[in-house]
Design a protein around this motif. Structure first.
Motif, short mmCIF file in Angstrom:
data_model
loop_
_atom_site.label_atom_id
_atom_site.label_comp_id
_atom_site.label_asym_id
_atom_site.label_seq_id
_atom_site.Cartn_x
_atom_site.Cartn_y
_atom_site.Cartn_z
N TRP A 387 37.35 5.96 72.08
CA TRP A 387 38.77 5.15 72.27
C TRP A 387 38.86 3.86 71.12
O TRP A 387 40.00 3.53 70.78
CB TRP A 387 39.40 4.54 73.30
CG TRP A 387 40.28 3.69 73.69
CD1 TRP A 387 40.40 2.38 74.00
CD2 TRP A 387 41.65 4.22 73.11
NE1 TRP A 387 41.68 2.17 73.90
CE2 TRP A 387 42.36 3.13 73.32
CE3 TRP A 387 42.33 5.15 72.51
CZ2 TRP A 387 43.78 2.91 73.07
CZ3 TRP A 387 43.80 5.19 72.09
CH2 TRP A 387 44.32 4.01 72.52
N GLU A 388 37.77 3.04 71.57
CA GLU A 388 37.74 1.67 70.51
C GLU A 388 37.79 1.65 69.18
O GLU A 388 38.50 1.17 68.63
CB GLU A 388 36.35 0.99 71.05
CG GLU A 388 36.48 0.16 72.32
CD GLU A 388 37.81 -0.41 72.71
OE1 GLU A 388 38.18 -1.37 71.76
OE2 GLU A 388 38.46 -0.44 73.78
N ALA A 389 37.13 3.12 68.70
CA ALA A 389 37.15 3.39 67.23
C ALA A 389 38.47 3.76 66.76
O ALA A 389 39.06 3.40 65.71
CB ALA A 389 36.09 4.17 67.01
N PHE A 390 39.10 4.60 67.61
CA PHE A 390 40.44 5.02 67.35
C PHE A 390 41.37 4.04 67.25
O PHE A 390 42.24 3.96 66.43
CB PHE A 390 40.84 6.04 68.35
CG PHE A 390 41.89 6.90 68.11
CD1 PHE A 390 42.01 8.13 67.26
CD2 PHE A 390 43.19 6.51 68.48
CE1 PHE A 390 43.04 8.62 66.91
CE2 PHE A 390 44.60 7.24 68.31
CZ PHE A 390 44.37 8.25 67.51
N ARG A 391 41.29 3.12 68.33
CA ARG A 391 42.48 2.04 68.62
C ARG A 391 42.28 1.13 67.52
O ARG A 391 43.39 0.47 66.88
CB ARG A 391 42.21 1.52 69.95
CG ARG A 391 43.14 0.24 70.02
CD ARG A 391 42.88 -0.28 71.46
NE ARG A 391 41.49 -1.08 71.43
CZ ARG A 391 41.25 -2.11 70.67
NH1 ARG A 391 41.85 -2.74 70.04
NH2 ARG A 391 39.80 -2.35 70.74
N SER A 392 41.17 0.74 67.16
CA SER A 392 40.83 -0.24 65.98
C SER A 392 41.53 0.24 64.67
O SER A 392 42.12 -0.76 64.00
CB SER A 392 39.50 -0.58 65.61
OG SER A 392 38.72 0.61 65.33
N VAL A 393 41.65 1.36 64.50
CA VAL A 393 42.30 1.73 63.26
C VAL A 393 43.94 2.11 63.34
O VAL A 393 44.82 1.46 62.73
CB VAL A 393 41.79 3.26 62.68
CG1 VAL A 393 42.51 3.60 61.29
CG2 VAL A 393 40.14 3.03 62.41
N TYR A 394 44.27 3.10 64.26
CA TYR A 394 45.69 3.54 64.27
C TYR A 394 46.57 2.58 65.04
O TYR A 394 47.64 2.85 64.91
CB TYR A 394 45.65 4.82 64.80
CG TYR A 394 44.75 5.96 63.94
CD1 TYR A 394 45.59 6.29 62.75
CD2 TYR A 394 43.49 6.28 64.58
CE1 TYR A 394 44.61 7.13 62.08
CE2 TYR A 394 42.81 7.18 63.58
CZ TYR A 394 43.29 7.62 62.55
OH TYR A 394 42.67 8.51 61.57
N PHE A 395 45.85 1.70 65.91
CA PHE A 395 46.79 0.77 66.47
C PHE A 395 46.70 -0.81 66.23
O PHE A 395 47.61 -1.36 66.06
CB PHE A 395 46.62 0.68 68.09
CG PHE A 395 47.08 2.13 68.82
CD1 PHE A 395 48.32 2.12 69.48
CD2 PHE A 395 46.40 3.34 68.67
CE1 PHE A 395 48.80 3.30 70.04
CE2 PHE A 395 46.45 4.36 69.26
CZ PHE A 395 47.78 4.55 70.03
N ASP A 396 45.50 -0.96 65.68
CA ASP A 396 45.40 -2.46 65.23
C ASP A 396 45.44 -2.73 63.81
O ASP A 396 45.69 -3.91 63.36
CB ASP A 396 43.99 -2.87 65.67
CG ASP A 396 43.73 -2.89 67.32
OD1 ASP A 396 44.74 -2.67 67.97
OD2 ASP A 396 42.44 -2.93 67.79
#
Length: 420
Positions: A387-396
């Protein structure tokens, strides 16, 4: 929920220097409420214990004692351990929530005498966890508080652990409507508070921003009505357009903006197009002033914004208003979150839902990564990294530049719905 042998959990030593009021002692002695074992419930998203009888709360040791003559020697060695935050399956955030022990003891043992007496029920809850995220504050605390406390019609004592003063200030109007009493900050409190009933933890429906009226005595409509009353909101229903040429009948469109990630990079262009269709446009970023947010959102007929915590403010929209969720680029994971966090919950709120999924050329990610990069080609491969890797790109890292010509039909559809 941990139910463990807890010989290390000791009862408090009598404090003979404090003499409880005679009337209160007599009240405890003559209390007709049958003393019970705690009713502890474990559900998909939450755990809570409901206790009744002679209940004693000691904040400094994070302990709740149930004084009962029915207790046998085996039951005395058992404690129920509760973390009073309604997101139990999330180990990461639950680790920040204080553990509370719930233990049954016999009155003959050296359990301390009450130093403060209360004639009303109490509810113990935490403001740790994801507090600071607007969505989680409502889904994990505010709505569960309503479900747990509304039955008492204000005659309930809120007891807070892991206190965040700013959170209490932010939700002050709601909390004052929910309870007629000042909140007790319990963590360093060395008093022994005695209540006829205590609920440790909060009830919660497993879906986000939702209440199942078949399971509970309330619905999400009841919660929205309660919010409207808490903030003295005037509008119950969105307008029905009869004559778009009449200035007084122009629908109000709220564009929720964001300062950092998932922000619109062409807000002025979107607003200009919307005005051309006949909207009165308001652009606002959601902050901590709940009264201001609630009143602005309630004054509008259409709310639009990119998927994010600020969309939680749809709770303040009038009935039959239109909610447009702009779904950023990110594949099935982003679409799943958009559906479960906001699309499905809005269905029960008497709000009309529209969705706009952006294309890759509307995402700023194409300015940061080449077209053959896995972030662009295969978002699911990034999801597998966690989740952290995904969130850091598509959300952040992602912002949105709406194609106003492509988006125009969505706003036109909103206008049509306001005619119905």
């Amino acid at each position: 929920m941990a139910k463990v042998a807890d010989n290390a959990t000791k009862t408090l030593i009598n404090d003979t220097s404090i003499s409880p009021p005679k009337a209160e002692v007599e009240k405890l002695e003559t209390r007709k409420v049958e003393q019970e074992q705690p009713l502890c419930v474990s559900e998909a998203r939450t755990e809570y214990c409901q206790t009744q009888g002679d209940i004693r709360v000691h904040g400094k040791s994070s302990s709740v004692y149930i004084v009962s003559r029915k207790t046998n020697s085996l039951a005395e060695n058992v404690s129920w351990i509760i973390r009073p935050y309604a997101r139990k399956s999330d180990a990461y955030t639950m680790s920040s929530v204080t553990k509370w022990s719930v233990k049954t003891v016999k009155p003959t043992h050296q359990v301390s005498q009450c130093t403060k007496y209360h004639s009303i029920p109490a509810v113990i809850f935490s403001t740790a966890g994801y507090t600071g995220n607007h969505f989680h504050e409502f889904s994990d605390i505010v709505i569960p508080l309503f479900l747990t406390c509304r039955q008492f019609n204000g005659q309930v004592q809120l007891i807070i652990t892991d206190k965040k003063s700013w959170w209490i200030s932010k939700h002050q109007a709601f909390l004052k409507k929910l309870s007629n009493y000042e909140i007790i900050d319990i963590d360093r409190d060395d008093e022994l508070h005695c209540f006829p009933k205590v609920i440790i933890g909060l009830k919660r429906y497993h879906k986000e921003l939702s209440i199942d009226p078949q399971k509970y005595s309330y619905s999400i409509k009841d919660f929205r009505d309660f919010l409207r009353s808490s903030y003295s909101l005037k509008r119950v229903s969105a307008i029905k357009i009869r004559d778009i040429g009449n200035q007084s009948k122009k629908p109000r469109l709220l564009i929720l903006s964001r300062k950092t990630s998932r922000s619109f990079t062409n807000t002025n262009q979107i607003a200009k197009m919307a005005k051309g269709l006949g909207f009165r446009v308001i652009v606002m970023e959601a902050g901590r002033n709940m009264r201001s947010i609630a009143n602005v959102v309630n004054s509008c007929d259409v709310l639009m914004g990119v998927h994010g915590a600020g969309l939680t403010n749809i709770l303040f929209l009038p009935q039959n208003a239109i909610f447009i969720q702009v779904v950023p680029f990110g594949g099935m994971q982003v679409e799943w979150l958009a559906t479960n966090d906001f699309a499905r919950p809005s269905e029960d709120m008497n709000i009309k839902y529209l969705e706009y999924k952006i294309r890759l050329d509307e995402s700023t990610l194409i300015q940061q990564y080449p077209l053959d990069h896995m972030i662009i080609k295969d978002p699911s491969s990034i999801e597998k990294q966690g989740w952290e890797a995904f969130r850091s790109v598509y959300f952040d890292k992602q912002n949105v530049r709406l194609d106003v010509n492509r988006f125009r039909p969505t706003l036109q559809k909103a206008l049509e719905l306001l005619h119905q």
